[in-house]
Scaffold this active site. Sequence first.
Site, PDB file in Angstrom:
ATOM      1  CG  LEU A   1      -2.074  -0.969   1.194  1.00 12.19           C
ATOM      2  CD1 LEU A   1      -2.682  -1.119   2.583  1.00 12.19           C
ATOM      3  CD2 LEU A   1      -3.122  -0.510   0.209  1.00 12.19           C
ATOM      4  N   PRO A   2       1.540   1.541  -1.113  1.00  9.98           N
ATOM      5  CG  PRO A   2       2.941   1.309  -2.943  1.00  9.98           C
ATOM      6  CD  PRO A   2       1.700   0.756  -2.318  1.00  9.98           C
ATOM      7  CG  HIS A   3       0.614   5.486   2.243  1.00  8.62           C
ATOM      8  ND1 HIS A   3       1.025   4.186   2.454  1.00  8.62           N
ATOM      9  CD2 HIS A   3       0.903   6.160   3.377  1.00  8.62           C
ATOM     10  CE1 HIS A   3       1.519   4.075   3.677  1.00  8.62           C
ATOM     11  NE2 HIS A   3       1.464   5.257   4.253  1.00  8.62           N
ATOM     12  CB  ALA A   4       2.811  10.499  -0.273  1.00  5.83           C
TER      13      ALA A   4
ATOM     14  CG  LEU B   1      -2.531   3.204   4.685  1.00  2.12           C
ATOM     15  CD1 LEU B   1      -1.422   2.393   4.047  1.00  2.12           C
ATOM     16  CD2 LEU B   1      -3.724   2.344   4.966  1.00  2.12           C
TER      17      LEU B   1
END
Length: 108
Positions: A64-67, A108
């Site tokens: 779950l890549p995110h920024a 997240l």
Amino acid sequence: AFYEWLSENRIEVDYEAKDWKDAVNHAGELLYKDGAVEERYIQAMIQKIETYGPYIVICPGTALPHADAEEGVIYEAASLIRLKKLEETFISSTVDLVRSSLFPPSYL
């Protein structure tokens, strides 16, 4: 619910990623092309992984890549890609191979 963030135009199956950066970039492009994020959000996702390592892998085969939302989220959305083949570049000492990757914004 997570499925409410998805739309057909942000889902791709059997993407052939060159490496993890390509996979993250492609998933981010799906969000960008749909107007959900600014282009800078894509680089922010990559930078977070380079800084903090493979924390985005939530279980074997799923990431779950995110920024941060402040780094270019326009509205809540997610893209989903399933990689065509396992890539050696997704192996780390602390995680399994990554095959499917989910790419939501930073909630997240």
